[in-house]
Design an enzyme around this catalytic site. Structure first.
Site, PDB file in Angstrom:
ATOM      1  CG  ASP A 305      -2.188   0.822   0.980  1.00  0.00           C
ATOM      2  OD1 ASP A 305      -2.199   1.628   0.027  1.00  0.00           O
ATOM      3  OD2 ASP A 305      -3.159   0.648   1.734  1.00  0.00           O
ATOM      4  CG  LEU A 306       0.904   5.963  -1.570  1.00  0.00           C
ATOM      5  CD1 LEU A 306      -0.110   6.753  -2.393  1.00  0.00           C
ATOM      6  CD2 LEU A 306       1.511   6.870  -0.518  1.00  0.00           C
TER       7      LEU A 306
END
Length: 753
Positions: A305-306
């Site tokens: 995820d970012l």
């Protein structure tokens, strides 16, 4: 309507074989006739370390294109610098306005790098491709409220078709978290609190997105997220720790992802930000290797995820530096970063980890191989470019809009309707529409922010007959106006309601109160909305409240004092039209709640499939839910009869057939969602008081009866026993059939021996 859906199917078929092809075969990895694993091995053997590392990197759209806000308007020569001669793994946040842009970027990667490895374009698309002008469907929570997996699959097909026409080959979704804490801002992105319902919708969406083959021109790679157990963070705070044992994780949260992999065939996975039992998910070998790959047979690749890998170093504090963070995550089974580190920092960190032996070359090759495998499976080596005329043929078509409208209509739930206030009938000549949210064109989270839906007020004016006068007052301002001005707004609303036959008041969540990073400490209506509805209720006029929200809310006053309540969630392009259809009786609502509505924040977590000792007994409030999971009324009524459970006894590998007759006992045609729940009476470990194991939609005319059948396999009876084995235990199982998790109409049982 059937012609419109046939048109959508024709468009999907037209997309097939709409790719352009690259140069002829030179090396074995370019030979499409070879097995994918041989092609991966051959390509890996030819790659330098730098080329391998760049396949694990994600680039942003602004690095390869000229951006115009959220979208890319043209190809940029900066792509040559970014891609270089070594290639890159993926590009995100590009959202090309034309496929010529993605084709030009791809052409440089294929024709000007040493090995010609294509780029993987990755974008958002939870309920519609997030590019400007796409078809936007209801948010996943509303899709779940339809209890219609065929519709969810159809939605996935359209999303994939619109994405791939732009050159995008991977979507960041679906979200398969179970949101057991509605304070969490991302509830709207999920399919609700129940494992069975979320899994059914998740599988349908994954299959819809990936199509017949992911290499087809109307298919994209699906990437379920957030793996894993992300939907019940501490205090409902996004990315907060999750504290849960393996048994509960496997029984509910992991179950949904397992179905998406084993039944849906998902080829992507996003590791969550959060930690599970003290280990960040991006560093969790048990999750990413033992469970995902070894147990479930996952063949795709895992994306961070970012910024989640960087969190291991900065927030979780389990990594000393970038090299340590990358070594840990790649060794655990993650494959690609998501804007975690700069490209130069990533390159030097992985090289350093290799030199210091923190990371083995075998693990690097495994990660790179996972990314390459997916690119081969997507057909990017054979067909890297898309037909640039395809967008005009498949993008936001009339047929796609018809599906969006159908989804919006089905996702609406009627929570209360005392004295049959709804639908608004011929005796209603004037309607006061109150509340700023009645004019909202918000599409829902992760939709294109420049996109606009149809406001409920506009739709109601459009669809109401000439005999029904529709007038509007805001009642309050979302701006920080003076108290006197707010009082003036309120008085105008009161005056309008007093001079109208019926009031429709739209309440819920403003955009700044819901979505990712917008967690809440309480779920009450805000002070301005509370003041408004309490004042309007005192007029004594009939009031219907329409809820416009992304999660369950604590609406005790509304539930007690207001005769009619409609839950609409965020319904995408056609939301206002669908709500107007329901209010006016053009559509009979059939939606059912995919989440429990608590009475107060203090009850949280409150989900229907709780354990026997989770009683929610307090001295200061009712113990029950405000509105239970599965609840939803209709403009007609349904009777249940003739429950059959056969055979009464089955072996541990047997199947039980459950049947029930449903009759429409009202005066209008309607659709009922029949729900099947079970209870394991005695087991070696504690089990929920009831668990959903099946549901069916049935549409009946007035006086008509229909038979609903369920096949319940022992696979759905399995539990994780004291030895952490997934087994069916002999004993009695109770069967419950009803219209909601609390409205159980018929009961039976069977035995496993």
């Amino acid at each position: 309507m059937k012609k419109k859906y046939a048109g959508a199917l024709a468009i999907l078929m037209m997309a097939f074989c709409s790719f352009e092809s690259p140069e002829p075969v030179k090396y074995p990895y370019q030979n499409a006739a070879l097995p994918v694993e041989k092609r991966v091995a051959d390509l890996l053997s030819r790659m330098t370390v730098a080329e391998k590392i760049k396949q694990l990197d994600m680039y942003s759209g602004h690095e390869v294109a000229n951006m115009k806000g959220h979208e890319s308007a043209s190809y940029s020569d900066s792509a040559r610098i970014a891609i270089g001669t070594e290639g890159i793994g993926s590009v995100h946040d590009l959202y090309p306005l034309t496929s010529d842009i993605s084709n030009q970027i791809q052409r440089y990667a294929v024709e000007h790098t040493r090995l010609g490895i294509p780029v993987l374009f990755i974008e958002e698309g939870l309920h519609g491709y997030s590019g400007l002008g796409s078809t936007t469907f209801p948010v996943p929570l509303a899709l779940a409220g339809a209890w219609d997996t065929t519709l969810v699959h159809q939605t996935g097909r359209i999303i994939a078709t619109e994405m791939r026409a732009h050159g995008v080959a991977m979507v960041l979704g679906p979200v398969l978290c179970l949101p057991r804490d509605p304070r969490w801002g991302r509830v709207e992105e999920t399919y609700g609190e129940d494992p069975y319902l979320a899994a059914a919708n998740g599988v349908a969406m994954v299959k819809g997105l990936q199509g017949n083959k992911v290499s087809d021109a109307d298919a994209v790679l699906a990437e379920p997220k957030h793996f894993a157990v992300h939907g019940i963070p501490e205090a409902g705070s996004n990315t907060a720790p999750v504290n849960m044992g393996e048994r509960e994780a496997r029984s509910s949260f992991l179950y949904v992802f397992e179905k998406a992999i084993k039944e849906g065939g998902a080829l992507g996975m996003m590791a969550a930000y959060s930690e599970l039992d003290g280990i960040p998910c991006v560093d969790n070998r048990w999750l990413l290797k033992d469970v995902l790959r070894k147990e479930w047979g996952f063949k795709g690749f895992v994306l961070s995820d970012l910024g989640a890998i960087k969190m291991s170093m900065v927030n979780h504090r389990v990594a000393a530096n970038t090299a340590d963070a990358m070594a840990q995550t790649l060794t655990a089974g993650l494959d690609m970063q998501f804007y975690d580190f700069s490209h130069t920092e990533l390159m030097s960190a992985i090289k350093k980890a290799l030199v210091t032996k923190q990371l083995s070359m075998a693990e690097l090759d495994r990660a790179v191989g996972d990314v390459l495998r997916v690119k081969f499976m997507l057909g990017l080596f054979e067909h890297p470019y898309v037909d640039e005329s395809l967008i005009k043929k498949v993008f936001h078509t009339e047929a796609s809009h018809a599906v969006a409208l159908k989804a919006a209509r089905e996702g609406i739930s009627l929570l209360k309707n005392d004295n049959a206030l709804l639908p608004l009938n011929a005796n209603v000549h004037s309607v006061a529409v109150i509340g700023p949210l009645a004019t909202s064109t918000y599409l829902g989270g992760y939709a294109n922010t420049d996109g606009k839906g149809v406001a409920m007020l506009d739709a109601l004016k459009q669809k109401a007959g000439s005999d029904m006068k529709i007038e509007y007052e805001a009642g309050y301002s979302t701006q920080n106006k003076s108290l006197d001005t707010q009082s003036e707004d309120l008085q105008k609303a009161i005056d309008l309601v007093n001079h109208s036959d019926v009031a429709v008041v739209v309440l819920g969540e403003d955009i700044n109160e819901v979505g990712e990073g917008k967690d809440r400490s309480n779920l009450d209506l805000n002070a301005r909305q509370t003041r408004l509805i309490e004042a309007l209720q005192k007029t004594g006029k009939p009031i219907a409240v329409v809820l416009f929200n992304g999660r369950p809310l604590c609406i005790n006053f509304v539930a007690k004092k207001i005769p009619a309540i409609v839950e609409s969630w965020f319904l995408g392009d056609a939301g206002g039209l669908a709500i107007a259809d329901v209010l006016l009786g053009k559509v009979n609502p059939s939606g059912k709640l995919p989440m429990t509505f608590p009475r107060s924040t203090g009850q949280i977590p409150y989900y229907y499939d709780h354990k026997p000792t989770s009683r929610h007994v307090y001295v200061d409030q009712d113990t029950s839910a405000l509105f239970p999971f599965g609840h939803g009324l209709s403009y007609t009524t349904f009777a249940y009869a003739d429950l059959t459970v056969s055979p009464g006894t089955i072996p541990v590998n047997g199947v039980v057939n459950v049947g029930v007759t449903v009759k429409n006992t009202g005066k209008v045609e309607g659709t009922e969602v029949v729900q099947l729940y079970i209870r394991d009476v005695i087991s070696s470990v504690t089990t929920p008081v009831k668990s959903l194991k099946g549901f069916r939609r049935i549409t009946l005319k007035p006086g008509e009866s229909g038979k609903v059948q369920f096949k319940l396999s022992t696979e759905e009876l399995k539990i994780w026993n004291r030895q952490m084995k997934h087994v069916v235990e002999p004993g009695e199982f109770k069967v419950m059939i009803g219209s909601s998790s609390e409205d159980i109409r018929l009961r039976g049982n069977f035995w496993v021996k």
